[in-house]
Design an enzyme around this catalytic site. Structure first.
Site, PDB file in Angstrom:
ATOM      1  N   HIS A 104     -18.331  17.720   9.674  1.00  0.00           N
ATOM      2  CA  HIS A 104     -18.623  16.708   8.660  1.00  0.00           C
ATOM      3  C   HIS A 104     -20.122  16.849   8.373  1.00  0.00           C
ATOM      4  O   HIS A 104     -20.895  17.197   9.272  1.00  0.00           O
ATOM      5  CB  HIS A 104     -18.409  15.286   9.170  1.00  0.00           C
ATOM      6  CG  HIS A 104     -17.017  14.961   9.639  1.00  0.00           C
ATOM      7  ND1 HIS A 104     -16.579  15.277  10.887  1.00  0.00           N
ATOM      8  CD2 HIS A 104     -16.002  14.312   9.022  1.00  0.00           C
ATOM      9  CE1 HIS A 104     -15.328  14.844  11.027  1.00  0.00           C
ATOM     10  NE2 HIS A 104     -14.951  14.261   9.916  1.00  0.00           N
ATOM     11  N   ASP A 107     -22.248  15.206  10.954  1.00  0.00           N
ATOM     12  CA  ASP A 107     -22.240  15.736  12.331  1.00  0.00           C
ATOM     13  C   ASP A 107     -23.395  16.707  12.517  1.00  0.00           C
ATOM     14  O   ASP A 107     -24.062  16.701  13.541  1.00  0.00           O
ATOM     15  CB  ASP A 107     -20.985  16.572  12.657  1.00  0.00           C
ATOM     16  CG  ASP A 107     -19.692  15.899  12.344  1.00  0.00           C
ATOM     17  OD1 ASP A 107     -19.635  14.674  12.426  1.00  0.00           O
ATOM     18  OD2 ASP A 107     -18.718  16.624  12.016  1.00  0.00           O
ATOM     19  N   GLU A 235      -5.583  15.769   4.888  1.00  0.00           N
ATOM     20  CA  GLU A 235      -5.158  15.605   6.290  1.00  0.00           C
ATOM     21  C   GLU A 235      -4.460  14.262   6.481  1.00  0.00           C
ATOM     22  O   GLU A 235      -5.087  13.207   6.370  1.00  0.00           O
ATOM     23  CB  GLU A 235      -6.375  15.703   7.213  1.00  0.00           C
ATOM     24  CG  GLU A 235      -6.008  15.567   8.676  1.00  0.00           C
ATOM     25  CD  GLU A 235      -7.212  15.743   9.606  1.00  0.00           C
ATOM     26  OE1 GLU A 235      -8.096  16.572   9.300  1.00  0.00           O
ATOM     27  OE2 GLU A 235      -7.263  15.040  10.623  1.00  0.00           O
ATOM     28  N   GLU A 271      -2.476  17.433  11.716  1.00  0.00           N
ATOM     29  CA  GLU A 271      -2.983  17.209  13.081  1.00  0.00           C
ATOM     30  C   GLU A 271      -1.876  16.644  13.973  1.00  0.00           C
ATOM     31  O   GLU A 271      -1.201  15.674  13.611  1.00  0.00           O
ATOM     32  CB  GLU A 271      -4.169  16.242  13.010  1.00  0.00           C
ATOM     33  CG  GLU A 271      -4.708  15.871  14.373  1.00  0.00           C
ATOM     34  CD  GLU A 271      -6.062  15.172  14.294  1.00  0.00           C
ATOM     35  OE1 GLU A 271      -6.883  15.521  13.425  1.00  0.00           O
ATOM     36  OE2 GLU A 271      -6.282  14.259  15.102  1.00  0.00           O
ATOM     37  N   HIS A 274      -1.881  12.900  14.813  1.00  0.00           N
ATOM     38  CA  HIS A 274      -1.570  12.073  13.644  1.00  0.00           C
ATOM     39  C   HIS A 274      -0.073  12.090  13.358  1.00  0.00           C
ATOM     40  O   HIS A 274       0.490  11.079  12.939  1.00  0.00           O
ATOM     41  CB  HIS A 274      -2.332  12.568  12.418  1.00  0.00           C
ATOM     42  CG  HIS A 274      -3.817  12.500  12.575  1.00  0.00           C
ATOM     43  ND1 HIS A 274      -4.685  12.902  11.588  1.00  0.00           N
ATOM     44  CD2 HIS A 274      -4.585  12.067  13.590  1.00  0.00           C
ATOM     45  CE1 HIS A 274      -5.930  12.731  12.000  1.00  0.00           C
ATOM     46  NE2 HIS A 274      -5.899  12.223  13.216  1.00  0.00           N
ATOM     47  N   ASP A 299      -5.069  20.822  12.706  1.00  0.00           N
ATOM     48  CA  ASP A 299      -6.000  20.258  13.670  1.00  0.00           C
ATOM     49  C   ASP A 299      -5.242  20.192  14.989  1.00  0.00           C
ATOM     50  O   ASP A 299      -4.288  19.423  15.137  1.00  0.00           O
ATOM     51  CB  ASP A 299      -6.471  18.865  13.232  1.00  0.00           C
ATOM     52  CG  ASP A 299      -7.710  18.938  12.351  1.00  0.00           C
ATOM     53  OD1 ASP A 299      -8.110  20.063  11.986  1.00  0.00           O
ATOM     54  OD2 ASP A 299      -8.279  17.883  12.029  1.00  0.00           O
ATOM     55  N   ASP A 310      -5.082   7.608  18.612  1.00  0.00           N
ATOM     56  CA  ASP A 310      -5.524   8.980  18.393  1.00  0.00           C
ATOM     57  C   ASP A 310      -6.439   9.404  19.540  1.00  0.00           C
ATOM     58  O   ASP A 310      -7.659   9.314  19.433  1.00  0.00           O
ATOM     59  CB  ASP A 310      -6.268   9.011  17.046  1.00  0.00           C
ATOM     60  CG  ASP A 310      -6.379  10.399  16.455  1.00  0.00           C
ATOM     61  OD1 ASP A 310      -5.708  11.310  16.961  1.00  0.00           O
ATOM     62  OD2 ASP A 310      -7.131  10.563  15.483  1.00  0.00           O
ATOM     63  N   ASP A 312      -6.851  12.365  20.743  1.00  0.00           N
ATOM     64  CA  ASP A 312      -7.498  13.661  20.485  1.00  0.00           C
ATOM     65  C   ASP A 312      -7.714  14.491  21.746  1.00  0.00           C
ATOM     66  O   ASP A 312      -8.817  14.986  21.997  1.00  0.00           O
ATOM     67  CB  ASP A 312      -8.859  13.455  19.790  1.00  0.00           C
ATOM     68  CG  ASP A 312      -8.724  13.043  18.337  1.00  0.00           C
ATOM     69  OD1 ASP A 312      -7.650  13.254  17.748  1.00  0.00           O
ATOM     70  OD2 ASP A 312      -9.707  12.505  17.790  1.00  0.00           O
ATOM     71  N   ASP A 342      -9.465  19.753  16.871  1.00  0.00           N
ATOM     72  CA  ASP A 342      -9.956  18.392  16.624  1.00  0.00           C
ATOM     73  C   ASP A 342      -9.640  17.603  17.898  1.00  0.00           C
ATOM     74  O   ASP A 342      -8.741  16.770  17.936  1.00  0.00           O
ATOM     75  CB  ASP A 342      -9.269  17.797  15.396  1.00  0.00           C
ATOM     76  CG  ASP A 342      -9.972  16.539  14.909  1.00  0.00           C
ATOM     77  OD1 ASP A 342     -10.856  16.045  15.643  1.00  0.00           O
ATOM     78  OD2 ASP A 342      -9.635  16.042  13.822  1.00  0.00           O
TER      79      ASP A 342
HETATM   80  C1  XLS Z   1      -9.725  11.673  12.450  1.00  0.00           C
HETATM   81  C2  XLS Z   1      -9.562  12.938  11.760  1.00  0.00           C
HETATM   82  C3  XLS Z   1     -10.869  13.629  11.389  1.00  0.00           C
HETATM   83  C4  XLS Z   1     -10.621  14.712  10.395  1.00  0.00           C
HETATM   84  C5  XLS Z   1     -11.846  15.179   9.686  1.00  0.00           C
HETATM   85  O1  XLS Z   1      -8.801  11.130  13.042  1.00  0.00           O
HETATM   86  O2  XLS Z   1      -8.769  13.779  12.547  1.00  0.00           O
HETATM   87  O3  XLS Z   1     -11.500  14.107  12.527  1.00  0.00           O
HETATM   88  O4  XLS Z   1     -10.026  15.822  10.979  1.00  0.00           O
HETATM   89  O5  XLS Z   1     -12.441  14.151   8.981  1.00  0.00           O
HETATM   90 NI    NI Z   2      -8.427  15.830  12.237  1.00  0.00          NI
HETATM   91 NI    NI Z   3      -7.569  12.643  14.441  1.00  0.00          NI
END
Ligand code: XLS
Ligand code: NI
Ligand code: NI
Length: 440
Positions: A104, A107, A235, A271, A274, A299, A310, A312, A342
């Site tokens: 991003h 970031d 996404e 992802e 998600h 992702d 989430d 991750d 991700d």
């Molecule tokens: C958040 C998203 C984010 C996207 C990019 O849950 O996964 O990280 O991948 O903005």
């Molecule tokens: Ni993501």
């Molecule tokens: Ni995410």
């Protein structure tokens, strides 16, 4: 990097040592140049490191502050810190042998207080990123803009009821596209962030979704103007931070893209965590997008069935990666997309070496899944069973229906004559599942 002290001193280049290796800082399955289905693994997988998690993640959670030990974070000036971090990021990519990264805007470069100052910071960091890319051959898989952290985005960005929030977000995307283009990014991602609602009583959903489409059209338009030919991705995520998000799942996103005439420009970035939040398996999301021609990039992460959000986490489950790679191979691969981690190390895994363990495990899980999926496809037994299940559709009646030459009336005639349909056969789910286990 040259001449500077290493951030990950004591960790060398991670190498492939094969399944029998006991070295936890080596690959057991990921062999970048090994050929699978006619292509090197690196080209199937196109791994990317997420800048936000790996280089900006602090380990904070709603119950406590960050825990990460990052000895290279010594600069107090945010821009200097950002520049120093780029060196660390490329050292990490080099040692890990990952070809891509994703970011991003905020970031990689700090917010400068005003838009002009933030843009300047972003340019300075882009100089450094570009320099490292040239030296190492590493590439940007995709860029994106953070349109959710700053309080101006409290009600969303493109879907905010505040028009100047929309305008600011547009300016941020313009800049993010310019930098992504300059860095030869292979793609650009829209993730909804706060594009959704907490309460329908105060929300004009139609207006918000229309605005989101207008926003994406502006981005596509501007990309064309500046000559950016990378792939756009959308996404999906059903909720978190909002109660409901407009990019709910693949089916919802694809409907949105088609309804607003964006389908030629935007594919899906799917992802795993998600998908789970949407009540789907990742395989479902990939199959749905794939069959519609919208499978773009993924992702890679995983959730936890006992934690309802989430999380991750890095993917380690080979059954999951086998499902994912099977769908990806089936629909012809991801390029120009890839497999972006991700994912973040757990708050309890706070040492720098944990970043290596996490990525090595994820890469190996995907490489392993790729090999298994390719073996399944080469063997053909699964496909044969699926084809057999649909064999009746290859008969004369099935062919006529599929080619569109039958109607309700003609089918009524057919069934009046027959009196009853031929009995169905067993679905053999257990047999199918057992067959998959023979490849694992
Ligand atoms: C958040 C998203 C984010 C996207 C990019 O849950 O996964 O990280 O991948 O903005
Ligand atoms: Ni993501
Ligand atoms: Ni995410």
């Amino acid at each position: 990097m040259a001449g500077k002290s290493e951030a990950f001193a004591g960790i060398g280049k991670i190498r492939y040592e094969g399944p029998a290796s006991k070295n936890m800082l080596a690959f057991r399955h990921y062999e970048a140049d090994a050929i699978v289905e006619g292509k090197p693994m690196r080209d199937h997988l196109r791994f990317a490191v997420s800048y936000w998690h790996t280089f900006r993640g602090t380990g904070s959670d709603p119950f406590g502050p960050g825990t990460m030990i990052r000895p290279w974070e010594t600069e107090s000036d945010p821009l200097k810190a950002a520049l120093a971090r780029v060196d660390v990021a490329f050292e990490f990519l080099e040692k890990l042998g990952v070809d891509f990264y994703c970011f991003h805007d905020r970031d990689v470069a700090p917010d400068g207080g005003t838009l002009a100052e933030s843009n300047k910071h972003f340019d300075s960091v882009a100089d450094r990123l570009e320099q490292h890319q040239k030296q190492t051959g590493k590439r940007l898989l995709w860029g994106t803009a953070n349109l959710f952290s700053n309080p101006r985005y409290v009600h969303g960005a493109a879907t905010s009821p505040n028009v100047e929030t929309f305008a600011y977000a547009a300016a941020q995307v313009k800049k993010a596209l310019e930098v992504t283009h300059r860095l030869d990014g292979a793609g650009y991602v829209f993730w909804g962030g706060r594009e959704g609602y907490q309460c329908l009583w105060n929300t004009d959903m139609k207006r918000e979704v229309d605005h989101l489409a207008t926003f994406m059209h502006m981005a596509v338009e501007y990309a064309r103007e500046i000559g950016f030919t990378g792939q756009f991705y959308f996404e999906p995520k059903p909720r978190e931070p909002m109660k409901h998000q407009y990019d709910f799942d693949s089916a919802t996103c694809i409907n949105f893209l088609r309804a607003y005439g964006l389908e030629k420009h935007v594919k899906m970035n799917i992802e795993t965590n998600h998908a789970t939040l949407a009540g789907h398996e990742m395989q479902h999301e990939l199959e749905y997008a794939g069959m519609q021609g919208f499978l773009g990039s993924i992702d890679a992460n995983t959730g936890d069935t006992l934690v309802g959000w989430d999380t991750d986490q890095f993917p380690t489950n080979v059954y999951l990666t086998t499902q994912i790679m099977h769908s990806i191979l089936k629909y012809g691969g991801l390029a120009p997309g890839g497999v972006n981690f991700d994912a973040k190390v757990r708050r309890e895994s706070f040492e720098p070496v944990d970043l290596f363990h996490a990525h090595i495990g994820g890469m190996d899980a995907f490489a392993h899944g790729l090999k298994i999926a390719a073996a399944m496809r080469a063997d053909g037994a699964l496909q044969k069973l699926v084809d057999e299940r649909y064999a009746s559709w290859s008969g004369p009646l099935g062919k006529r229906i599929e080619s569109g030459s039958e109607s309700l009336a003609s089918l009524e005639q057919e069934m009046l004559a027959k009196g009853e349909a031929t009995p169905c056969k067993s679905g053999r789910q257990e047999l199918f599942e057992n067959l998959i286990n023979t490849y694992l």
